[in-house]
Design a protein around this motif. Structure first.
Motif, short mmCIF file in Angstrom:
data_model
loop_
_atom_site.label_atom_id
_atom_site.label_comp_id
_atom_site.label_asym_id
_atom_site.label_seq_id
_atom_site.Cartn_x
_atom_site.Cartn_y
_atom_site.Cartn_z
N UNK A 1 0.83 -1.67 0.15
CA UNK A 1 -0.16 -0.16 -0.10
C UNK A 1 1.34 0.92 -0.07
N UNK A 2 1.15 1.86 -1.18
CA UNK A 2 1.76 3.32 -0.93
C UNK A 2 1.19 4.65 0.27
N UNK A 3 2.17 5.11 0.31
CA UNK A 3 1.94 6.38 1.36
C UNK A 3 0.52 6.85 1.02
N UNK A 4 1.03 7.38 -0.11
CA UNK A 4 -0.05 8.81 -0.49
C UNK A 4 -1.72 7.51 0.35
N UNK A 5 -2.43 6.17 -0.44
CA UNK A 5 -3.37 5.77 -0.01
C UNK A 5 -3.63 5.09 1.66
N UNK A 6 -2.28 5.09 2.40
CA UNK A 6 -2.36 5.35 4.21
C UNK A 6 -2.67 6.43 4.16
N UNK A 7 -2.37 7.51 3.59
CA UNK A 7 -2.49 9.08 3.62
C UNK A 7 -3.98 9.06 3.98
N UNK A 8 -4.59 8.76 2.98
CA UNK A 8 -5.82 9.29 2.69
C UNK A 8 -6.85 7.86 2.96
N UNK A 9 -6.62 7.04 3.56
CA UNK A 9 -7.25 6.29 4.04
C UNK A 9 -7.72 6.99 5.85
N UNK A 10 -6.67 6.97 6.25
CA UNK A 10 -6.24 8.16 7.78
C UNK A 10 -7.23 9.54 8.11
N UNK A 11 -6.76 10.42 6.84
CA UNK A 11 -7.80 11.40 6.57
C UNK A 11 -9.53 11.05 6.71
N UNK A 12 -9.41 9.42 5.73
CA UNK A 12 -10.81 9.78 5.49
C UNK A 12 -11.40 9.03 6.97
N UNK A 13 -11.18 8.72 7.77
CA UNK A 13 -11.28 8.23 8.99
C UNK A 13 -11.43 9.33 9.66
N UNK A 14 -10.71 10.22 9.75
CA UNK A 14 -10.82 11.80 10.37
C UNK A 14 -11.98 12.64 9.85
N UNK A 15 -12.61 12.25 8.74
CA UNK A 15 -13.71 13.28 7.92
C UNK A 15 -14.74 12.24 8.60
N UNK A 16 -14.52 11.00 8.47
CA UNK A 16 -15.83 10.05 9.28
C UNK A 16 -16.29 10.77 11.35
#
Length: 124
Positions: A1-16
């Motif tokens: 998993x790329x670092x950008x995708x990891x950041x996106x998943x963390x930001x998705x959790x924050x948004x939720x």
């Protein structure tokens, strides 16, 4: 998993987390208007949870709407500054997630296709 995708998943959790806490905040208004805002926010949160593209776009528009409501003094009087900062920050986050995690219709359709190219409608 790329670092950008990891950041996106963390930001998705924050948004939720922000959206779910907003639902609780809107319910605390204890009126029909608050229930309407809670319902709309819950629908956006559900679509963000399902990684639907329109959900991320709606989250950006919803963040802009909350920012404007706070800026003009219509809502969020006690937490005006926090809503404005959070709304301003969530707009680019939601648009980033729209591009990174949103399911594109073409990509989904491409993945659902058959693996072989020997169908009756395929050229020889």
């Amino acid at each position: 998993m790329s670092k950008l995708l990891i950041v996106a998943n963390v930001l998705n959790i924050f948004l939720l987390i922000v959206l779910v806490s907003s639902v609780a905040g809107f319910i605390s208004f204890l009126n029909i208007y608050g229930l309407f805002l809670a319902f709309v926010t819950a629908a956006i949160a559900w679509s963000v949870f399902k990684h639907q593209r329109w959900g991320y776009f709606a989250a950006a528009a919803w963040a802009l709407a909350c920012y404007q409501l706070a800026k003009q003094g219509y809502e969020f009087q006690s937490i005006k500054r926090h809503v404005m900062i959070l709304g301003f920050a969530l707009i680019p986050v939601a648009l980033f997630l729209h591009e990174m995690l949103g399911k594109a219709a073409a990509k989904v359709a491409q993945n659902n296709g058959k693996e072989s190219n020997d169908g009756p409608k395929m050229p020889d």
